[in-house]
Design an enzyme around this catalytic site. Sequence first.
Site, PDB file in Angstrom:
ATOM      1  N   HIS A 295     -11.741  -5.206   8.881  1.00  8.61           N
ATOM      2  CA  HIS A 295     -12.276  -4.849   7.559  1.00  8.61           C
ATOM      3  C   HIS A 295     -13.517  -3.981   7.650  1.00  8.61           C
ATOM      4  O   HIS A 295     -14.246  -3.856   6.670  1.00  8.61           O
ATOM      5  CB  HIS A 295     -12.653  -6.097   6.764  1.00  8.61           C
ATOM      6  CG  HIS A 295     -11.497  -6.868   6.239  1.00  8.61           C
ATOM      7  ND1 HIS A 295     -10.619  -7.553   7.054  1.00  8.61           N
ATOM      8  CD2 HIS A 295     -11.061  -7.072   4.968  1.00  8.61           C
ATOM      9  CE1 HIS A 295      -9.714  -8.155   6.306  1.00  8.61           C
ATOM     10  NE2 HIS A 295      -9.946  -7.882   5.044  1.00  8.61           N
TER      11      HIS A 295
ATOM     12  N   GLU B  44       0.816  -1.217   0.000  1.00  8.54           N
ATOM     13  CA  GLU B  44       0.000   0.000   0.000  1.00  8.54           C
ATOM     14  C   GLU B  44       0.853   1.271   0.000  1.00  8.54           C
ATOM     15  O   GLU B  44       0.560   2.222  -0.725  1.00  8.54           O
ATOM     16  CB  GLU B  44      -0.952   0.005   1.201  1.00  8.54           C
ATOM     17  CG  GLU B  44      -2.146  -0.955   1.054  1.00  8.54           C
ATOM     18  CD  GLU B  44      -1.804  -2.407   1.309  1.00  8.54           C
ATOM     19  OE1 GLU B  44      -0.674  -2.698   1.726  1.00  8.54           O
ATOM     20  OE2 GLU B  44      -2.675  -3.271   1.087  1.00  8.54           O
TER      21      GLU B  44
END
Lengths: 326, 325
Positions: free
Chosen positions: A128, A59
């Site tokens: 999440h 990322e």
Amino acid sequence: MKTTYREAMRAAIRDAIQRDERVFLMGEDVGAYGGCFAVSLGLFEEFGPERIRDTPLSEAGFVGAGIGAALGGMRPIVEIMTVNFSLLALDQLVNNAATLLHMSGGQFNVPLVVRMTTGAGRQLGAQHSHSLEGWLAHIPGLRILTPATLEDARGMLWTALEDPDPVLIFEHGTLYNVAGELADDAGPVDISTAAVRRPGQDISLITYGGTLPAVLDAAARLAAEGIDAEVLDLRVLRPLDDAAILGSVAKTHRAVVVDEGWRSGSISAELSARITENAFFDLDAPVGRVCSAEVPLPYAKHLELAALPTVERIVAAAREAVGARG
Amino acid sequence: MGKADSDHARHLLHQMLRVRRLEEQCVELYSAAKIRGFLHVYIGEEAVAAGVMSTLAPDDAVVATYREHGHALLRGVPAGAILAEMYGHVEGCCRGRGGSMHLFDAGTRFFGGNAIVAGGLPLAVGLALADKMSGRSRVTVCFFGEGAVAEGAFHESLNLAALWQLPVLFCCENNLYAMGTALARSESQTDIALKAAGYEIASWSADGMDVLAVEEAARRAVDAVRAGGGPHFLELRTYRFRAHSMFDPERYRDKKEVSRWMERDPIDTLRKALETAGKLSEKDWKSIQREVEDEVKAAVEFAEAGTPEPLEDLTRFVYSERSPE
Ligand SMILES: Cc1ncc(C[n+]2csc(CCOP(=O)(O)OP(=O)(O)O)c2C)c(N)n1
């Protein structure tokens, strides 16, 4: 035309890639896999691996590369699977994307667009499910968008790409399957104003993104009880549309903010503060807030539901505000 | 050494001296409280910036760290604009918003000035990606210290650059210490060029105290990158003579080690080599020194005469002045 939020988003990406040769999409599994949430499904076949660019699991690397590509004249759309994983790229977002224009004395724009999923409601557990867009809305230099409708899903991306500054688009995971009618000629929309989704006289319900459907349901229920709620969709969390927020409160004299983030230090805290600072004498009741319970989002369905703003909790908060002496 | 070679060597000597003098001046100004913030000087490492910069074309891009005064200067940012930036003046290369650690200059494609260790590497990868996607044959050079090698961003960046065969040159300025942490205390594998090679990146090391060696290695690498050879990696073995920053009491290394390295001062070494070869007279050296003195003096005057940005402009450049409708 009948469509879904997911398809509207895909149409926006396709349109942007066709309109401007500098635009490309980059992220984990956006290509061959079709996108983790199937947003980019089919685009890899349509545009090829240069413009629908799969990245490794890195990322910080690919968000930073997006910033560099933007500096180099491209118009990257970077997809991060979920806001939780954006934490691995926070350095690049906060220390580079948001600061380069200012630190360079206005010399270096970062015309980057980052899209990511946010929010709970799918029993994915804490890692999440969080809603951290309010954190990122803390950062000057970023523009934070939260499309809640098909029009916005279709229209915000292009305008964001036209913005010379970095824009983060938060797509709530429960919205992707929302279906509805979208005008055939739907196109770019503005990315600076809030929108009244339901006009009303008695109370302002202020929200954005994934909680808009619940707030609209709550407003319908309240209407049945004779409470006429106005629903304001913020659309943009930074910079906030103060005029719309204060204008609505000036009309209704009551406000409840609905935000899936945690209450402490949240965007709803900022809204509440702004309303009290600027519209204190318009208020007939304290500003109410319906936020997520202050726990890492649990997996079990009943616990997850108990942690989230629900229609019942929104209705209850609105009743309380309206019932308050005024 | 032929005439062209010796002219060029004198040019490099001049370049290194410019960096040295500008930074000695910075230290003085810092001690006089004229400039503030963190100040990291590059004294001892000048051969690296001088050798690499001399191989670049005007439209190549450079990304550097917080120890970047020399990179900025040799990339073409005027000394006056650099000093004025440290004074926090509007005449500075970032209108006083960046300071010593955040120098930027669009005109010379100097993309920082990055105070986050390894924070510039992904940017360099992206700049190179933009060039590759646009079919341009530009090179992006990224400078960073050996401390950056331990960060995830280093590994993510090398992997991406190699995977996508991007035109980027990574230049690791290995001065053996990350603040006070010696390389061997932070890395299991201390051969950095070898580590880069693990990503299938052509990597070499060179003597970072010898500007001609740096330049030769850099030229080879830049040419290869420009010709489409994918990313390259240079480990330049160097040493900083001064403390990490103005706040560092330098307890982690002994004075003898520092003085041993100072015997290899890149400026003295080149000057002596040129003198021995009869390519630098006392008069030449004096005139180089005078030129540098004049430049630095003028830069100080420029910075001193600068003006602060008006307070009304505090929040300018947070967002662009042109926004979409
Ligand atoms: C991400 C990050 N962690 C820590 C620091 C604090 N810090 C500043 S410089 C430095 C040492 C870096 O050493 P190196 O990369 O070898 O570069 P050098 O200073 O030797 O040129 C550290 C730890 C920082 N700026 N950024």
